[in-house]
Write an enzyme that holds these catalytic residues in place. Structure first.
Site, short mmCIF file in Angstrom:
data_model
loop_
_atom_site.label_atom_id
_atom_site.label_comp_id
_atom_site.label_asym_id
_atom_site.label_seq_id
_atom_site.Cartn_x
_atom_site.Cartn_y
_atom_site.Cartn_z
N LYS A 220 0.83 -1.21 0.00
CA LYS A 220 0.00 0.00 0.00
C LYS A 220 0.87 1.26 0.00
O LYS A 220 0.63 2.21 -0.76
CB LYS A 220 -0.91 -0.02 1.23
CG LYS A 220 -1.62 1.28 1.51
CD LYS A 220 -2.68 1.56 0.48
CE LYS A 220 -3.19 2.99 0.58
NZ LYS A 220 -4.26 3.26 -0.35
N CYS A 274 -3.31 10.96 1.16
CA CYS A 274 -2.68 9.66 0.94
C CYS A 274 -1.31 9.82 0.32
O CYS A 274 -0.30 9.48 0.93
CB CYS A 274 -3.58 8.82 0.02
SG CYS A 274 -5.26 8.75 0.62
N1 SAJ Z 1 -1.61 14.73 -9.24
C1 SAJ Z 1 -0.77 15.49 -10.07
N2 SAJ Z 1 -0.37 14.94 -11.25
C2 SAJ Z 1 -0.78 13.71 -11.68
C3 SAJ Z 1 -1.61 12.94 -10.83
C4 SAJ Z 1 -2.01 13.48 -9.61
O1 SAJ Z 1 -0.39 16.61 -9.74
O2 SAJ Z 1 -0.38 13.29 -12.78
C5 SAJ Z 1 -2.02 15.28 -7.94
C6 SAJ Z 1 -3.53 15.48 -7.84
O3 SAJ Z 1 -3.90 16.71 -8.40
C7 SAJ Z 1 -3.72 15.44 -6.33
C8 SAJ Z 1 -2.69 14.40 -5.89
O4 SAJ Z 1 -1.75 14.32 -6.94
O5 SAJ Z 1 -3.39 16.68 -5.74
C9 SAJ Z 1 -3.27 13.02 -5.62
O6 SAJ Z 1 -4.27 12.70 -6.56
P1 SAJ Z 1 -4.50 11.23 -7.17
O7 SAJ Z 1 -5.73 11.31 -8.00
O8 SAJ Z 1 -3.29 10.77 -7.88
O9 SAJ Z 1 -4.68 10.27 -5.92
P2 SAJ Z 1 -5.61 10.29 -4.58
O10 SAJ Z 1 -4.82 10.91 -3.48
O11 SAJ Z 1 -6.97 10.82 -4.83
O12 SAJ Z 1 -5.76 8.71 -4.32
C10 SAJ Z 1 -4.58 7.93 -4.18
C11 SAJ Z 1 -4.66 6.75 -5.15
N3 SAJ Z 1 -3.38 6.08 -5.21
C12 SAJ Z 1 -2.76 5.81 -6.39
O13 SAJ Z 1 -3.21 6.16 -7.46
C13 SAJ Z 1 -1.48 5.06 -6.31
C14 SAJ Z 1 -5.76 5.81 -4.70
O14 SAJ Z 1 -5.80 4.65 -5.54
C15 SAJ Z 1 -5.54 5.38 -3.24
O15 SAJ Z 1 -6.56 4.51 -2.77
C16 SAJ Z 1 -5.57 6.64 -2.40
O16 SAJ Z 1 -4.48 7.49 -2.82
C17 SAJ Z 1 -5.42 6.23 -0.94
O17 SAJ Z 1 -6.43 6.17 -0.22
O18 SAJ Z 1 -4.30 5.86 -0.53
#
Ligand code: SAJ
Length: 438
Positions: A220, A274
């Site tokens: 995780k 996360c």
């Molecule tokens: N972000 C970027 N660039 C990207 C992707 C994301 O700047 O290319 C930023 C987003 O804007 C945001 C942050 O990263 O601020 C996180 O967003 P996210 O959509 O990547 O992820 P979370 O935090 O909503 O959810 C994550 C997910 N983990 C992964 O994709 C590895 C989700 O599957 C997990 O269940 C969740 O964390 C968790 O609960 O741990």
């Protein structure tokens, strides 16, 4: 277990993960008791309502509560399966705080009976499930506890099973991903993993893969650290591009045409609870072996300050221009503002530039508390396009993405998310020049 062979389930913690999980298990026909420390949360759920926003969750909770399959309480009761989904924050030194997990263990221990399964879902540092097991062993010396390779009790058939099974759902798609994502199920022993597997098979359509508890805990953390490191690479490139006067979006678009390159999307920083948190659990567990993960965290945090500096340079270059900051949420199309870089950047700008700052956030009924007395105001996207000369894009909400070029062609745009690739180049170059001067 009842005669219909469906276990009674107790879900401890009714937050963003616990409540949807409880509802999905109830939909599979199990009787579910949701446990929460907040009486207000418990009352809301027992009315068939919800206290968090998540696509389709309201209808699902209403349905399972009205059918008598889900109820909530502040008091524990016996069940066959206990699912712990409580927060695991970190302290100011980035050390993980598992006190809520242990508190959940203390609530569950007194009602455990032979045959029960205890599953931890909270994101946890490696070794937490074993600590939970040790706590239960201490509180319930009458029960035979699973020990895996450790201790002389390994050959005794334990009375209860303990496993770790992290959630990996994406906010905004929780119900869909809860059902369809694959799951890693880590048992304290293989037998524990098999017991937990049988439970998840009741409501998960994705593949459920069994392993040991420590590997599942690490998996995780690794998933979110992997993402953090890759976003940091994109964010670092965006700062390099600013320094060199390049368009990072163009560079990434071209580089990603390579069959083995897939650079993620730069943004104003990494938010949520996360990806910006979990990598620290790995760093804390192995501080000398994690320079990359630690640096990635630093790069992503630094990106927020880079965006502030660049925005300040734009605003100072034209002291009379009105400014619209687009978005406060931590990512697109959600109403979650916790740990949001957009919110951090905008509130900093509001404190410095006061009434020049116009905040556009369709998912917020009002501005968060830190905007009080700054002079910043909330307006909608149409007013922003009519009245503001500078637009700072901080969140890639669809409602911003669809604004046609004709309505923004004459604006000075700082697009931290790259949602408007057709924005006139001259404007973007002017913005970059100003930022460099700043
Ligand atoms: N972000 C970027 N660039 C990207 C992707 C994301 O700047 O290319 C930023 C987003 O804007 C945001 C942050 O990263 O601020 C996180 O967003 P996210 O959509 O990547 O992820 P979370 O935090 O909503 O959810 C994550 C997910 N983990 C992964 O994709 C590895 C989700 O599957 C997990 O269940 C969740 O964390 C968790 O609960 O741990």
């Amino acid at each position: 277990m009842k005669s219909d062979n469906k276990p009674d389930v107790c879900v401890v913690g009714l937050g963003y993960i616990g409540l949807p999980t409880a509802a999905v298990i109830a939909r599979a026909g199990c009787k579910v008791l949701g446990l929460d420390v907040s009486q207000a949360v418990v009352d809301t759920i027992n009315r068939g309502e919800i206290h968090i926003e998540e696509v389709d969750l309201d209808g699902l909770v209403q349905g399972v509560v009205s059918r008598g399959l889900l109820s909530a309480s502040t008091a524990i009761a016996p069940a066959d399966v206990f699912v712990i989904a409580v927060p695991t924050p970190f302290d100011k030194n980035h050390a993980p705080d598992i006190s809520y997990v242990l508190a959940a263990g203390r609530s569950v221990a007194p009602v455990l009976k032979a045959g029960d399964v205890v599953i931890l879902e909270s994101t946890s540092p490696v070794g937490t499930t074993e600590q939970l097991r040790d706590l239960i062993a201490e509180l319930r010396p009458d029960l035979k506890i699973p020990y895996g390779d450790k201790g002389g009790l390994a050959r005794d058939t334990p009375d209860i099973s303990i496993a770790y099974c992290p959630e990996r759902v994406l906010p905004g798609r929780i119900l869909e991903e809860l059902t369809n994502n694959d799951r890693s199920i880590g048992g304290i022993t293989p037998r524990c993993a098999r017991k937990a597997l049988a439970f998840y098979k009741r409501f998960v359509r994705g593949e459920c893969v069994t392993t040991d508890a420590r590997s599942a805990e690490m998996t995780k953390l690794v998933e979110n650290a992997y993402r953090d490191v890759n976003i940091a690479f994109a964010n670092e490139l965006s700062m390099v591009a600013d320094r060199m006067g390049l368009d990072v979006w163009e560079v990434i678009r071209l580089a990603n045409r390579h069959p083995r390159v897939n650079i993620l999307t730069p943004g104003p920083g990494v938010g949520g609870h996360c990806i910006a948190v979990d990598p620290w659990f790995i760093v804390h567990g192995a501080p000398d072996e994690t320079p990359l993960i630690r640096t990635a965290r630093g790069v992503n945090d630094h990106k927020m300050h880079h965006v502030i500096a660049k925005a300040e340079a734009l605003l100072e270059a034209d002291p009379h221009a009105k400014v619209a900051c687009l978005g406060l949420a931590f990512k697109a199309n959600i109403d979650d503002f916790r740990e949001s870089p957009a919110r951090f950047v905008t509130s900093r700008l509001a404190r410095k530039f006061g009434s020049r700052i116009h905040v556009v956030e369709p998912y917020a009924a009002q501005l968060p508390i830190e905007f009080t007395d700054t002079g910043a105001v909330q307006i909608d996207i149409d007013d922003a396009l009519e009245t503001c000369e500078i637009l700072i894009v901080l969140v890639d909400h669809d409602v911003f993405r669809v604004v046609p070029l004709a309505e923004r062609a004459d604006k000075l745009v700082y697009d931290t998310r790259g949602i408007w690739p057709d924005q006139p180049r001259v404007v973007r170059e002017e913005a970059a020049k100003l930022a460099l001067a700043g």
